[in-house]
Structure formats: structure tokens, C-alpha cells
Design a protein around this motif. Structure first.
Motif, PDB file in Angstrom:
ATOM      1  N   ASP A 198       0.878  -1.168   0.000  1.00 52.96           N
ATOM      2  CA  ASP A 198       0.000   0.000   0.000  1.00 52.96           C
ATOM      3  C   ASP A 198       0.913   1.214   0.000  1.00 52.96           C
ATOM      4  N   SER A 199       0.964   1.925  -1.114  1.00 51.65           N
ATOM      5  CA  SER A 199       1.952   2.992  -1.306  1.00 51.65           C
ATOM      6  C   SER A 199       1.469   4.362  -0.855  1.00 51.65           C
ATOM      7  N   ASN A 200       0.372   4.424  -0.125  1.00 52.77           N
ATOM      8  CA  ASN A 200      -0.085   5.699   0.433  1.00 52.77           C
ATOM      9  C   ASN A 200       1.066   6.342   1.199  1.00 52.77           C
ATOM     10  N   PRO A 201       1.594   7.496   0.752  1.00 56.11           N
ATOM     11  CA  PRO A 201       2.785   8.059   1.388  1.00 56.11           C
ATOM     12  C   PRO A 201       2.555   8.517   2.832  1.00 56.11           C
ATOM     13  N   PHE A 202       1.305   8.655   3.222  1.00 52.29           N
ATOM     14  CA  PHE A 202       1.005   9.091   4.589  1.00 52.29           C
ATOM     15  C   PHE A 202       0.905   7.910   5.557  1.00 52.29           C
ATOM     16  N   ALA A 203       0.563   6.733   5.033  1.00 55.49           N
ATOM     17  CA  ALA A 203       0.455   5.546   5.890  1.00 55.49           C
ATOM     18  C   ALA A 203       0.704   4.296   5.065  1.00 55.49           C
ATOM     19  N   PRO A 204       1.930   4.119   4.537  1.00 52.34           N
ATOM     20  CA  PRO A 204       2.213   2.947   3.706  1.00 52.34           C
ATOM     21  C   PRO A 204       2.273   1.678   4.549  1.00 52.34           C
ATOM     22  N   SER A 205       2.080   0.538   3.908  1.00 49.71           N
ATOM     23  CA  SER A 205       2.179  -0.745   4.603  1.00 49.71           C
ATOM     24  C   SER A 205       2.650  -1.810   3.632  1.00 49.71           C
ATOM     25  N   ILE A 206       3.284  -2.849   4.176  1.00 48.48           N
ATOM     26  CA  ILE A 206       3.796  -3.959   3.382  1.00 48.48           C
ATOM     27  C   ILE A 206       3.394  -5.269   4.048  1.00 48.48           C
ATOM     28  N   ARG A 207       2.905  -6.199   3.244  1.00 46.62           N
ATOM     29  CA  ARG A 207       2.654  -7.567   3.700  1.00 46.62           C
ATOM     30  C   ARG A 207       3.478  -8.492   2.803  1.00 46.62           C
ATOM     31  N   ALA A 208       4.267  -9.369   3.422  1.00 43.37           N
ATOM     32  CA  ALA A 208       5.212 -10.189   2.665  1.00 43.37           C
ATOM     33  C   ALA A 208       4.864 -11.669   2.781  1.00 43.37           C
ATOM     34  N   PHE A 209       5.087 -12.393   1.675  1.00 39.64           N
ATOM     35  CA  PHE A 209       4.785 -13.821   1.609  1.00 39.64           C
ATOM     36  C   PHE A 209       5.878 -14.517   0.798  1.00 39.64           C
ATOM     37  N   GLU A 210       6.275 -15.723   1.228  1.00 40.94           N
ATOM     38  CA  GLU A 210       7.118 -16.535   0.352  1.00 40.94           C
ATOM     39  C   GLU A 210       6.252 -17.044  -0.776  1.00 40.94           C
ATOM     40  N   ASN A 212       5.995 -19.727  -2.253  1.00 41.27           N
ATOM     41  CA  ASN A 212       5.441 -21.075  -2.189  1.00 41.27           C
ATOM     42  C   ASN A 212       4.348 -21.220  -1.137  1.00 41.27           C
ATOM     43  N   ASN A 213       3.924 -20.093  -0.522  1.00 45.36           N
ATOM     44  CA  ASN A 213       2.845 -20.145   0.467  1.00 45.36           C
ATOM     45  C   ASN A 213       2.141 -18.799   0.540  1.00 45.36           C
ATOM     46  N   GLY A 214       1.013 -18.696  -0.143  1.00 41.22           N
ATOM     47  CA  GLY A 214       0.276 -17.441  -0.169  1.00 41.22           C
ATOM     48  C   GLY A 214      -0.632 -17.225   1.025  1.00 41.22           C
ATOM     49  N   GLU A 215      -0.647 -18.192   1.948  1.00 40.65           N
ATOM     50  CA  GLU A 215      -1.526 -18.084   3.113  1.00 40.65           C
ATOM     51  C   GLU A 215      -0.801 -17.533   4.341  1.00 40.65           C
ATOM     52  N   LYS A 216       0.498 -17.725   4.419  1.00 42.60           N
ATOM     53  CA  LYS A 216       1.240 -17.373   5.618  1.00 42.60           C
ATOM     54  C   LYS A 216       2.058 -16.106   5.414  1.00 42.60           C
ATOM     55  N   GLU A 217       1.685 -15.043   6.093  1.00 40.11           N
ATOM     56  CA  GLU A 217       2.457 -13.803   6.037  1.00 40.11           C
ATOM     57  C   GLU A 217       3.738 -13.990   6.835  1.00 40.11           C
ATOM     58  N   ILE A 218       4.843 -13.439   6.324  1.00 40.94           N
ATOM     59  CA  ILE A 218       6.135 -13.627   6.969  1.00 40.94           C
ATOM     60  C   ILE A 218       6.677 -12.313   7.505  1.00 40.94           C
TER      61      ILE A 218
END
Length: 249
Positions: A198-210, A212-218
Motif C-alpha cells: 500500500d503505497s499511500n505516502p502518509f500511511a504505507p504498509s507492506i505484507r510479505a509472503f514466500e 510457495n505459500n500465499g496463506e502465511k504472512e512472513i
């Protein structure tokens, strides 16, 4: 928030306000380039703080005479590498490829259009570098706009026939990760990550995943620590990679 994640979010903020999906192509291209450049600088700065003292890119004057991305001779031609750590003794030791898909296609309203092209670009990089540096640890970071997780929905909230771009990314990419052996497949990355940004410059956020697994955030710090451990294992006579840092022996 981890230091690594904090650095990445600061890089996103510095790119400024993202143009609209239907904005001028030049504006979108320039913003994308700023974002990619900022992310590369942030990742390389984190690597230098963790012991890879000449990782590139860097701000001008920070590392030797050049702060630019490194251009390396590969197995099928020279290749610019987004983030890299190389030494005179060992050549390329660690590299990270950064790709982004941050704008919807105006005709379809989803982010799917460039997914195959980005995959192809990354696989060419992996083959080029692994063929010349089979012991190099290569990682891929594919940043998708956060909207790629919900572009399977119509404006009224009903579901489209196709899966979201985020969900489609995993079956298309998971084959190209998990290279545990230097004699393994050249097109595979040792590690491959899909990141929702989410590139909103006022409140950006990142969610990362390997990939080989789209269910588990790392956790990004843990992911980086795993990569550094692998770098140490591949270069055990010269470096130790335990405790999330590179230490010269």
C-alpha cells in the motif's frame, strides 16, 4: 515494526504520491522508477548494516567512488543487478532482484497484465547470474499494489470469474524458488517473495509472503536473516552468517 520494514516504508514515502491508474504514462513510469530506486537503496543500506560493507546501490560517495547499481558479467551477457554484494575474491555473493506491478490495466481493471513479463525478466536475471556465479544467493522481491489482492471483485463487490492477481502469482512463480544446491536449476532463485504494498505516502504498509505459500504472512527481518544464513553456508570458509549478520572469518 522491524528496522528493515521501517526502511522499506520510508523508501515508499520518499517516492511521493502515486499517480492515478489512468494517469499519464510518463508520470507513472517516473514514479515507478523512483519507487524501485528507493527500495533498492533501502535494502542495500540494510545489508551494509548487517555486515555486507560494500553492498550496492548506495548514495553517491558512500561506497567507494560509485553509488550506482552494479553491472555484472553473467553467463549469457552483462546484467545490471538491483541490489548486490560482491567482492574481488569471490565475485557475486548475494543479489536481490526488485520488480513492481503497481498500476491497474485500464482495460481490465486488474494488475494481471504484466505478471508474465515480470516473471520472464526475473528468470533471465537468475539464469544469467547463476550460470557465472553458481554459488551466489539470489532473492527476488515482487512488489504488487495492495489492490492486487482484491482485483477479483467487481465494483459492486461481486466476484469475477478469475482469481485475484495476488492469488494467481503463486502458482506462476512457486516453481522458481527453493534453489538449495549450487548445482541446482539456474532459473530458480534461492528465495522468492511476493509483497503487497500500500503505497499511500502518509500511511504505507507492506505484507510479505514466500512465493510457495500465499496463506502465511512472513516477518521481513526473519526472511532477511534466513537469506544471510544461506550466504554464510555457501561461503563457510570466509564468512559466518549466524545471528542475522555477516561476519568475516
Amino acid at each position: 515494526m522491524s528496522r528493515f520494514e521501517d526502511r522499506l516504508l520510508a523508501a515508499v514515502k520518499a517516492a511521493g504520491l502515486k499517480p492515478a491508474d489512468n494517469g499519464a504514462q510518463g508520470d507513472k513510469k517516473n514514479w515507478n522508477q523512483r519507487l524501485s530506486d528507493n527500495l533498492a537503496l533501502a535494502i542495500a543500506a540494510e545489508l551494509r548494516d548487517l555486515g555486507m560493507d560494500r553492498a550496492l546501490p548506495a548514495e553517491p560517495g558512500q561506497v567507494g567512488l560509485s553509488g550506482a547499481e552494479r553491472r555484472l558479467s553473467g553467463g549469457i551477457g552483462a546484467k545490471k543487478v538491483d541490489v548486490s554484494w560482491a567482492t574481488e575474491d569471490s565475485g557475486l555473493i548475494f543479489a536481490i532482484s526488485i520488480k513492481t506491478i503497481m498500476f491497474r490495466d485500464n482495460s481490465t481493471g486488474n494488475f494481471q497484465k504484466n505478471l508474465t513479463n515480470r516473471r520472464g525478466d526475473m528468470l533471465i536475471e537468475s539464469v544469467t547470474l547463476h550460470r557465472r556465479f553458481p554459488y551466489a544467493v539470489l532473492a527476488a522481491f515482487l512488489f504488487l499494489d495492495a489492490g492486487a489482492a482484491t482485483d477479483d471483485l467487481n465494483p459492486d463487490g461481486s466476484a469475477k470469474k478469475r482469481k485475484s492477481t495476488f492469488r494467481n502469482a503463486f502458482p506462476r512463480l512457486r516453481l522458481f524458488t527453493g534453489r538449495d544446491d549450487p548445482a541446482g536449476r539456474e532459473e530458480q532463485f534461492e528465495k522468492f517473495y511476493v509483497l503487497l504494498l500500500d503505497s499511500n505516502p502518509f500511511a504505507p504498509s507492506i505484507r510479505a509472503f514466500e512465493v510457495n505459500n500465499g496463506e502465511k504472512e512472513i516477518d521481513l527481518d526473519e526472511a532477511l536473516s534466513e537469506m544471510i544464513t544461506l550466504v554464510g553456508e555457501r561461503n563457510f570458509d570466509l564468512y559466518d552468517g549466524t545471528d542475522g549478520r555477516i561476519t568475516k572469518l
